[in-house]
Write an enzyme that holds these catalytic residues in place. Structure first.
Site, PDB file in Angstrom:
ATOM      1  N   CYS A   1       0.832  -1.204   0.000  1.00 23.79           N
ATOM      2  CA  CYS A   1       0.000   0.000   0.000  1.00 23.79           C
ATOM      3  C   CYS A   1       0.871   1.259   0.000  1.00 23.79           C
ATOM      4  CB  CYS A   1      -0.980  -0.040   1.179  1.00 23.79           C
ATOM      5  SG  CYS A   1      -2.337   1.137   0.984  1.00 23.79           S
TER       6      CYS A   1
ATOM      7  N   HIS B   1      -3.655  -5.527   1.044  1.00 28.01           N
ATOM      8  CA  HIS B   1      -2.913  -5.758   2.288  1.00 28.01           C
ATOM      9  C   HIS B   1      -2.817  -7.247   2.615  1.00 28.01           C
ATOM     10  CE1 HIS B   1      -2.537  -1.610   3.917  1.00 28.01           C
ATOM     11  NE2 HIS B   1      -3.547  -1.380   3.101  1.00 28.01           N
TER      12      HIS B   1
ATOM     13  N   GLU C   1      -0.902  -8.623   4.746  1.00 28.62           N
ATOM     14  CA  GLU C   1      -0.689  -8.823   6.189  1.00 28.62           C
ATOM     15  C   GLU C   1      -2.015  -8.829   6.940  1.00 28.62           C
ATOM     16  OE1 GLU C   1      -0.564  -6.041   4.701  1.00 28.62           O
ATOM     17  OE2 GLU C   1      -1.144  -4.385   6.014  1.00 28.62           O
TER      18      GLU C   1
END
Lengths: 997, 249
Positions: free
Chosen positions: B96, B214, B216
């Site tokens: 990002c 994302h 994660e």
């Protein structure tokens, strides 16, 4: 004399004019910008000012700012000395005929400019440069409505084609004034009142008299003499007292002695609503709730989470600032409550935000019809508030997990902006109990974060005043989330390194309040204001002490050198500004000389209490009962009602997943549209235990039955967390009262009724908290939500927000609101009944019954439901809220993209009331109701779980998508039949949050 | 076996470092949080690193253009060290805001730090909808993708996006097919107006990946918005970190 005159603002601005400054402008245009592609463009515009620049420095500025500000892939950069901006014209498409420049006024926080200045310094510009950021609007047609706030921004219009000239860079404020003055308070009563008014002290006569007699005390006079102070108070002292005693800081109304007369003419005396009911409820529950670690003491309520951590939660309001500057007001609101969490114990990490907005709907006839030059348009308020919370949450890396938007005309002048934050606090940090503060005598006072300016001077006293003509522009604050994010990182590392013994936020009241409060731990403090870093020179001493400039916190430390070194490493400005003492005094010093000396006992305990009257007369509900159609058309209209329709346009702009802990998001299900009743998140990513967060409110009920209003608000807050799988016996609650002024004055003739509404709701709040065994752990009140310019007076509905926090022992068992599978059975749990009174359909007075509500049955049902959820017997839960049962069922069907076949019989609520009419059955709103879906094979076990309790009703089953939504109702057994698609279309009709640029 | 270090940049408004650290922990890395200043003051950190991750966030408040000011800072502090790091073919992941930084540095898609802004072929601009967007999206992995996407070629995955500036824009006259060939990941639906629905870029050597979604935030099944009605699955984000770990072997 108004605020501006006192601060010599115009003189300052002239003093700031510096002829050695050379100014430049830079414009960034999109590549190939053509007026045929877009008829209106908004382009970044920057101003620079250099002191006596050589040509080499000038060239460097041009090169570096070009590299920084322009992306050569899709932009073109123009740079010129300010007097030569006409050169820009060659880059602008000839089709654009009109232009406007939007620029910040001097002194307003400019976050873009701050980042640009930092970047230029990193790039090696090598000289100090003053930067300002603005916007150039280009348009084919005339530009009449350039969005701007006249308090913070100015707009200049011109036509393209001729000579182009830009306004100069907003001047930095300079002035030669400063110091303090001595104020004579040996005055007659009327003069005392005048003095309070002139200086915006917001102290009433009795309070002024108390100050006067305090200064007449001989022992105190001797002490003053020792410190070289005059007999009369300095303005620094008066301001500190005014801030500390403000309604905002002292909660005078909640601590007042109230003579309350009920509807039967019976009178009682209540000594402090807060102590008698709010604190009392929690005290009574404390023995059953060992998890309450710190309540009503610190900046937030703290409850145990696991062996190593506690969670804390605080909700604040920022109503008055949001009325003046919605974006800045909401932004500083969310950043402010973040700092409350950072300042809890030895520093908690913010892990979630909540936001609840009570707003005027821009299209409501009342709102659209009311034109007033002192009020921003409803559209500006609505869009600004939304954007402010977006930037505050997203840029700080804190997920916004729960919230609400409620539209009502009463919020036309003062929107209510509730901002909440939850935090994770280790029980121990560097060997210390981290739930407590350990500030000791001799500890250094350190201020860190932003610098002090005039922004937010008088914020605390101002929020305790009705908004009117004399409200100064200096109370406007714009937050700086980037600076605060750095401060956040700093606080947590300082805590873990054992570098702080205590800390607190610099919120309302600034240093006067933060240092003043921490001083009561050790019994004294000396604040050296010449050490306080300022945004610009020339602040009066009192302004330095009470300024509410944002992004600052105050620390106590026994390791100042290490703390300052950590700050330097993280690019956070931190300064030692004094010491904590134990001599009983809060002392302010400049250059070694005392400028304020106040006894802490007097400061915190010397304010005389208010005495208020309260009289309750229930309103006559005599208007005719309006016809409400029990039809599918009516359901579609409700799904498209601004208070009911999908919140998706707002939710999508708020980061609700950062930190990675989300379990139940605001929107779930196969199409990510199912509105969930509460946010569920994992405070520790590798753990199993989660927390649920929700809220409840019912302000339209305040007018008719304030007690029921409070009970419904608590019920909704509890029911919402229960609906996502939280244990009802772990709920902690927060109360936030936003009231119209209940203090009598000629302009406020019905103050006693407002006071009575407060008394009744607080008593009911106490009672239901005990029934539900849900303690209040923190709260706040805002008691002056009125606008009054002498002609027009607008007051908000008495509005209580109840926020809830509860434990979900196993995140894997959390429940979402969407139906899961065709064939599942649909049940209604009901401990309350629906009513059309004060509902979305009938907001005004009409002849309807009030909802009935059995709170004992409610909490029993919730406990049984939790057992069923723990046994994995429940597929979905959804609380019945605005729009009633029909809307609730529709939302679960839409959420799961599944059909429904259900029947609501007229005798559905016979355990609570006789037969229910069709419209009430479908669309009535009330407490104590949850819709639950259960797999067919679990029917027996699920129903057995509720044995012996009334209020579990099987009402239908989930169907395949193609079957659509089919709801039979009442004695006539008519049926509403709708296709999911038409319902979805209605539900997703836009909220009024679209911004124009 | 000792776990390899993975540097995780923090500070300056980066705000996804903790969940990134968590994902790296789950994938058998030893995450080491570092600030720009740490990297500048201790050059050995970058010299010895095998993996550096630039997490998401709002560096410098997203002012001017997302990622721009942090890119300026990294360039000012670490120009040579980064040139050396990238030319050595070591691993870099930008998520990002981290992706935006890598694009501003020119490291993506070229694979090396570019000194002249005029050489950068692409940039990331405001979403075509003009708004920040938080939602889960379906993405398709390019067929035959390896490295970070080993074993995922041609399949569809789910990840959350949370950005306001994720629209990939090409410099005029830039060869679109060349850029398209460097994208391992595309949005199934057009969510932000990105060129060719590109959601990620990979350096030619395959050692540097930047992506807007994302990963994660999908390392636990319960992060998926539909988890309450889906059978438990292996989270797509975790696969990417596991692949990155495998690339070190």
């Amino acid at each position: 004399m108004n605020l501006k005159a006192r601060e010599l603002q115009s003189k300052d601005d002239k003093a700031g004019q510096d002829s050695t400054l050379k100014q430049y402008a830079a414009l960034v245009l999109p590549s190939h910008c053509s007026s045929t592609k877009s008829s209106r463009l908004a382009c970044p515009l920057y101003w620079f000012a250099l002191e006596k620049p050589g040509s080499e420095v000038e060239a460097r500025l041009e090169k570096m700012s070009g590299e920084l500000l322009c992306d050569s892939v899709d932009e073109v950069f123009c740079f010129a000395p300010l007097e030569k901006v006409s050169d820009f014209a060659v880059h602008i498409d000839g089709g654009f005929k009109f232009a406007a420049v939007r620029q910040l006024k001097s002194g307003v926080t400019d976050n873009t400019a701050n980042s640009v200045a930092q970047a230029l310094s990193i790039m090696g510009l090598g000289v100090e440069v003053q930067v300002s950021a603005g916007t150039l609007f280009l348009s084919v047609d005339s530009l009449e409505n350039v969005a701007h706030n006249s308090l913070t921004e100015k707009v200049k219009h011109f036509q393209l084609g001729g000579e182009m000239a830009l306004p100069p860079i907003p001047e930095r404020r300079h002035s030669v004034c400063g110091g303090y003055e001595v104020v004579d308070i040996n005055l007659a009563d009327q003069k005392l009142v005048d003095l309070s008014k002139e200086r915006l002290l917001s102290l009433n006569l009795e309070e002024m008299q108390t100050v006067k007699s305090y200064f007449a005390d001989q022992a105190f006079q001797a002490e003053r003499k020792n410190h070289g102070l005059p007999a009369s108070p300095t303005d620094v002292e008066l301001e500190i007292i005014a801030q500390t005693w403000s309604e905002h800081c002292k909660h005078k109304i909640f601590n007042a002695t109230i003579e309350h007369t009920d509807e039967n003419g019976k009178t009682e005396i209540i000594k402090s609503l807060y102590k008698s009911y709010i604190k009392a409820a929690t005290e009574k529950l404390k023995s059953e709730r060992p998890d309450l670690l710190s309540v009503f003491e610190d900046n937030a309520g703290v409850v145990a989470f696991d062996e190593e951590y506690a969670v804390c939660f605080k909700v604040e309001t920022h109503n008055s600032p949001s009325a003046l500057e919605p974006y800045g007001g909401a932004l500083t609101g969310i950043l402010g409550v973040n700092r409350d969490i950072l300042g809890t114990g030895l520093g908690a990490k913010p892990i979630f935000n909540t936001d609840v907005f009570c707003l005027p709907h821009p299209d409501s006839p009342f709102v659209a019809g009311l034109k007033h030059d002192k009020l921003l348009s409803a559209k500006e308020i609505v869009c600004g508030v939304r954007k402010g919370v977006q930037d505050g949450g997203n840029k700080s890396g804190i997920p916004t997990v729960n919230g609400a938007v409620f539209f009502d005309d009463s919020y036309r002048a003062k929107p209510l902006v509730y901002c909440g934050t939850g935090g994770l606090l280790p029980l121990e940090a560097a060997g210390r109990d981290a739930v407590k503060k350990h500030t000791g005598k001799g500890d250094y006072i350190v201020m860190a974060g932003g610098r002090v300016g005039r922004d937010g001077v008088h914020g605390a006293t101002f929020s305790s005043l009705a908004l009117d003509d004399n409200t100064g522009s200096d109370v406007v604050q714009i937050g700086d989330p980037f600076t605060q994010k750095r401060l956040l990182d700093f606080v947590l590392q300082a805590r873990d390194g054992g570098l702080v013994t205590g800390l607190t936020d610099n919120g309302a009241g600034g240093l006067s309040s933060s240092v003043g409060e921490m001083a009561s731990i050790t019994g004294g403090a000396v604040l050296e204001i010449d050490s306080v870093p300022l945004k610009y020179p020339g602040l009066f001493d009192w302004q330095i002490v009470v300024s509410e400039s944002q992004e600052r916190m105050t620390f106590s430390t026994d390791k100042p050198d290490e703390l300052l070194a950590l700050a330097a490493k993280l690019d956070v400005e931190a300064t030692v500004v004094g010491r904590f003492t134990d001599d009983g005094y809060f002392r302010v010093v400049r250059g070694g000389a005392t400028v304020a000396l106040l006894n802490l006992e007097f400061l915190h305990g010397g304010a005389p209490g208010l005495k208020l009257k309260s009289r309750w007369q229930p309103p006559a509900i005599n208007a005719a009962k309006p016809e409400v159609a029990a039809s599918g058309r009516q359901l579609l209209d409700l799904l498209a009602n601004a208070n009911i329709c999908s919140r998706e346009p707002v939710i999508r702009q708020y980061d609700h997943e950062v930190q990675g802990g989300s379990v139940i998001k605001p929107l779930m299900g196969p199409q990510q549209i199912s509105p969930c009743d509460a946010g569920v998140l994992l405070p520790r990513p590798s753990g199993k235990k989660a927390i649920a967060v929700a809220c409840g409110m019912a302000p339209r009920m305040s007018t008719y039955d304030p007690a029921l209003m409070a009970r419904m608000s608590v019920d909704e807050a509890v029911r919402s967390v229960v609906s996502v799988g939280a244990d009802p016996d772990t709920v902690s609650l927060l109360d936030n009262f936003c009231w119209p002024d209940p203090v009598e004055s000629p302009r406020n003739p019905d103050a006693q009724t407002k006071m009575a509404q407060l008394v009744l709701s607080v008593k009911a709040l106490h009672d239901i908290c005990l029934t539900y065994k849900s303690p209040l752990i923190s709260g706040k009140d805002s008691m002056k939500n009125d606008f009054d310019d002498g002609r027009l007076r607008l007051s908000v509905l008495p509005t209580l927000l109840v926020s809830s926090l509860a434990m979900v022992p196993d995140a894997g068992l959390a429940i979402s609101s969407d139906f899961k599978q065709a064939g599942d059975l649909v049940y209604l749990l009901c401990a309350g009944t629906p009513s059309l009174l004060a509902s979305q359909l009938v907001p005004a007075v009409a002849a309807f019954d009030l909802p009935r509500f059995d709170e004992h049955l409610a909490i029993s049902l919730y406990r049984r439901l939790y057992q069923a959820i723990s046994q994995k017997l429940v597929r979905s839960c959804h609380d019945v809220s605005d729009g009633g049962l029909a809307v609730c069922l529709a939302e679960s069907a839409l959420g799961g993209n599944l059909g429904l076949k259900a029947e609501l019989t007229a005798d559905l609520f016979t355990h609570l009331m006789p037969k229910c009419d069709d419209a009430t059955l479908l669309f009535g709103e009330g407490p104590g109701m949850i819709v639950v879906s259960v797999a067919k094979e679990n029917q027996k076990q699920f129903e057995e779980g509720f044995a012996g309790l009334a209020g579990l009703k099987l009402i239908g089953s989930v169907q395949e998508t193609v079957c659509g939504f089919s709801l039979q109702f009442g004695q006539s057994r008519e049926t509403i039949k709708l296709e999911l698609l038409s319902m979805l279309e209605a539900f997703q009709s836009a909220l009024p949050f679209e911004e124009d640029n | 076996m000792t776990k390899p270090d993975a540097l995780v940049l923090r500070g300056d408004g980066i705000n996804c470092e903790e969940e990134t650290v968590h994902a790296l922990n789950l994938s058998q890395f030893n995450p080491v949080r570092v600030t720009c200043l740490d990297l500048k003051e201790k050059p050995t950190l970058l010299k010895q690193a095998q993996v550096i991750v630039l997490p998401g966030g709002f560096s410098f408040g997203d002012e001017v253009r997302s990622g721009k000011v942090l890119a300026v800072k990294l360039r000012a502090y670490l120009q040579e060290a980064l040139q050396e790091y990238t030319s050595a073919g070591r691993l870099m992941l930008g998520i990002c805001n981290g992706f935006q930084v890598l694009v501003q540095l020119g490291i993506l898609p070229s694979g090396r730090l570019l000194l002249n802004d005029g050489e950068r072929p692409v940039t990331l601009a405001h979403n075509s909808g003009g708004k920040f967007l938080d939602r889960w999206v379906k993405l398709s992995v390019a067929p035959g993708a390896g490295g970070f996407y080993a074993g995922m070629g041609g399949i569809k995955i789910s990840l959350p996006v949370r950005h306001g500036e994720g629209r990939l824009v090409l410099r005029q006259d830039e060869d679109g097919s060349k850029i398209a060939a460097l994208s391992p990941l595309r949005y199934e639906q057009d969510i932000n107006g990105s060129y060719d629905r590109i959601a990620a870029l990979l350096s030619e050597q395959g050692n540097i990946l930047g992506l807007m979604p994302h990963p994660e935030c999908f390392v636990r099944p319960g992060q998926h918005p539909q988890w309450t009605s889906l059978p438990e699955c292996e989270p797509d984000g975790l696969k990417l970190f596991a692949n990155m770990r495998a690339m070190l072997n």
